[in-house]
Design an enzyme around this catalytic site. Structure first.
Site, PDB file in Angstrom:
ATOM      1  N   GLY A  84     -15.854 -27.679   5.721  1.00 29.16           N
ATOM      2  CA  GLY A  84     -14.781 -28.337   6.250  1.00 29.16           C
ATOM      3  C   GLY A  84     -14.784 -29.327   5.314  1.00 29.16           C
ATOM      4  CG  ASP A 118     -18.975 -29.920  13.392  1.00 25.42           C
ATOM      5  OD1 ASP A 118     -19.405 -29.176  13.508  1.00 25.42           O
ATOM      6  OD2 ASP A 118     -17.326 -29.854  13.481  1.00 25.42           O
ATOM      7  CE  LYS A 158     -16.180 -32.930  11.539  1.00 29.60           C
ATOM      8  NZ  LYS A 158     -15.770 -31.906  12.310  1.00 29.60           N
ATOM      9  N   GLY A 164     -13.817 -18.110   6.846  1.00 29.98           N
ATOM     10  CA  GLY A 164     -14.402 -18.321   7.655  1.00 29.98           C
ATOM     11  C   GLY A 164     -15.987 -18.365   7.574  1.00 29.98           C
ATOM     12  CG  LEU A 217     -22.329 -22.684   8.756  1.00 31.90           C
ATOM     13  CD1 LEU A 217     -20.980 -22.351  10.694  1.00 31.90           C
ATOM     14  CD2 LEU A 217     -22.528 -21.482   7.842  1.00 31.90           C
ATOM     15  CG  ASN A 218     -21.332 -29.318   3.354  1.00 31.84           C
ATOM     16  OD1 ASN A 218     -21.110 -30.061   4.200  1.00 31.84           O
ATOM     17  ND2 ASN A 218     -21.409 -29.260   2.232  1.00 31.84           N
ATOM     18  CD  GLN A 238     -16.684 -20.610   3.565  1.00 36.11           C
ATOM     19  OE1 GLN A 238     -17.379 -21.581   4.066  1.00 36.11           O
ATOM     20  NE2 GLN A 238     -16.481 -19.881   3.860  1.00 36.11           N
ATOM     21  CE  LYS A 246     -15.888 -28.261  15.581  1.00 37.13           C
ATOM     22  NZ  LYS A 246     -16.226 -27.976  14.680  1.00 37.13           N
TER      23      LYS A 246
END
Length: 508
Positions: free
Chosen positions: A116, A253, A127, A222, A113-114, A190, A396
């Site tokens: 952010g 992350d 990130k 999301g 999941l990339n 997404q 985080k």
């Protein structure tokens, strides 16, 4: 029900309330449809098709949002999951690995999941492009891990990145550097959904453009959006046609989320009729994880319960480590044919997360989101596996970054493992103050990362810098008062110490 509808329905006689509310719902949906059509007409014909698909997903979410009447779970119906529905990792790993591990690996796709940005750590751009260890970024480490698998077992495990409109362009540019690595890399985006004005329940954006004031009008909805956007991209069908059966999904992350051969083998070795379609890796809660989602039994199904779904009167109970002992790491193993089936049957049912935001100009908006793990209840033979804590190592904050950059971990083929020299398998508790929040500033405060092998707890607050080769042991608390500065001299060893006030050692 939205406050807007409630406000409009005040004063209406009770017997007509249901019809009135239904009429208002229909009116809102109709107004939303009109606004979305107007937005579609602001762009060229060629770009409309992708947006139209996104809007279909959004309309479905908006429709469900208007139908919601109160909390999505009734507390009284919540049960603890049956023993067999959450298996200990040791039991899964006990049979060992067969000789043909490559056969199982060739059925696997790794999805990260990339979507952010690194804004919370003061970085611009995705990130995944922040350096975390020896100049390696999250993305570098991921590629190294999969390449190591492919070389070791002579397999073809591809990497798929789910980008968002925030990260897509920068990520695509950087992917060129991996062209000679032994990893096929695919990407898909997404969806892009419109933020909704909290009062009018209509889109904030005036056009499909992403520039100027309109930039604030859009959001990625999301990680629960993975199912629809993966399916819509055509990549899902492409991978199934190549003989792929499972995806391993995790946050980019989370440095502990490496491919686990024992879990993969457990999935692939099940008889076809009893194949597990969804595995959620959970791990034991500590006091630091009280807000993490947990698994429950609800109406006969395994289900993810997030803190946002918990009635206020039960929040303390939800946070209790004794009642809800585990939490979701968001490392998930999911059957590709099952995703295809559920998408085509329109049977993917995830609770809506209503995320309120205030835009820079002060406008209150809401974002409708979903979480990838919430779909667990839609899949057959879903299972939780209670994995070691080492599989949950998210970065985080810069406090997390300090841990993974330190000698607590060694790096091998892209994977971090806890140093055997550390006597306790748990990580120290690190709290860095606001002077360390941004990565660039954090890096200037350490001439070298301290030795933390024997550290239990570190709190640093105020204007503090560390010289080279500092060693921290036990509990160390360093507090520089406002206007003061503390420089920890090179070669210092602090063990069970509190340092406060003002300390500056100047070179002579």
């Amino acid at each position: 029900m939205a406050d807007y509808v409630k406000g409009l329905s005040a004063g209406v006689a009770n017997e007509g309330m249901a019809q009135f509310q239904e009429m208002m719902r229909q009116q809102l949906e109709s107004s939303m449809d009109e606004e979305l059509e107007k937005l579609l007409n602001t762009t060229a014909e060629a770009d409309r098709e992708v947006c139209r698909k996104d809007f279909e997903g959004f309309k479905n979410l908006f429709h469900r949002f208007l139908q919601v009447k109160g909390p999505s779970v009734e507390w009284i119906k919540i049960k603890r999951p049956p023993e067999e529905s959450i298996q200990p990792y040791d039991k899964i790993a006990a049979p060992g690995l067969p000789n043909n591990v490559a056969h199982s690996l060739n059925k696997l796709v790794v999805v990260k999941l990339n979507g952010g940005l690194g804004t919370s750590m003061g970085c611009k751009g995705p990130k995944s492009l922040i350096s975390v260890r020896n100049e390696n970024t999250f993305l570098d480490l991921t590629v190294q891990q999969i390449e190591h698998l492919n070389k070791t077992y002579n397999t073809d495990v591809p990497l798929v990145l789910m980008n968002s409109f925030n990260t897509d362009e920068d990520t695509e540019k950087i992917l060129q550097k991996y062209t000679h690595h032994r990893v096929k890399i695919h990407t898909f985006n997404q969806s892009r959904y419109p933020r909704i004005n909290k009062e009018s329940l209509l889109p904030v954006a005036k056009s499909l453009s992403m520039s100027g004031q309109n930039a604030d009008g859009w959001y990625p909805p999301g990680h629960g959006d993975i199912y629809a956007s993966f399916y819509n991209s055509g990549l899902l069908d492409q991978l199934i046609a190549q003989g792929k059966e499972y995806i391993f999904v995790s946050n980019i992350d989370n440095l502990g989320a490496t491919v686990d051969l024992h879990i993969l083998q457990h999935l692939v070795s099940q008889p076809n009729g009893k194949r597990c379609e969804f595995v959620m890796e959970v791990t034991d809660k500590t006091r630091a994880d009280v807000k993490g989602g947990t698994l429950i039994q609800y109406e006969g199904k395994l289900r993810l319960l997030e803190i946002a779904q918990v009635p206020k009167t039960h929040v303390d109970e939800f946070k209790s480590v004794s009642k809800f002992k585990i939490f979701n790491t968001n490392n998930l193993w999911i059957s590709l044919p099952a995703i295809k089936r559920l998408q085509e049957q329109n049977a993917m049912d995830m609770e809506i997360i209503v995320n309120p935001k205030t835009l820079d100009g002060g406008l209150n908006v809401i974002q409708l989101e979903t979480a990838v793990g919430a779909a667990i209840k839609c899949f057959d033979n879903a299972l939780g596996i209670n994995v070691p804590r080492s599989r949950f190592l998210p970065v985080k904050t810069t406090s997390d970054l300090l841990l993974v950059m330190s000698n607590l971990y060694s790096l091998d083929a892209g994977s971090l493992t806890m140093s055997p020299k550390r006597e306790f398998p748990t990580t120290p508790h690190v709290k860095l103050g606001s002077s360390f929040t941004k990565v660039q500033e954090y890096l200037t405060r350490f001439e070298s990362i301290p030795d933390m092998l024997e550290l239990d707890h570190l709190t640093v607050s105020g204007d503090v810098t560390f010289g080279k080769n500092v060693s921290l042991k036990g509990t160390v608390i360093i507090i520089a008062n406002h206007g003061d500065r503390i420089d920890i001299p090179a070669g210092s060893m602090l063990e069970n110490k509190i340092v406060s006030g003002n300390l500056r050692i100047l070179d002579h």
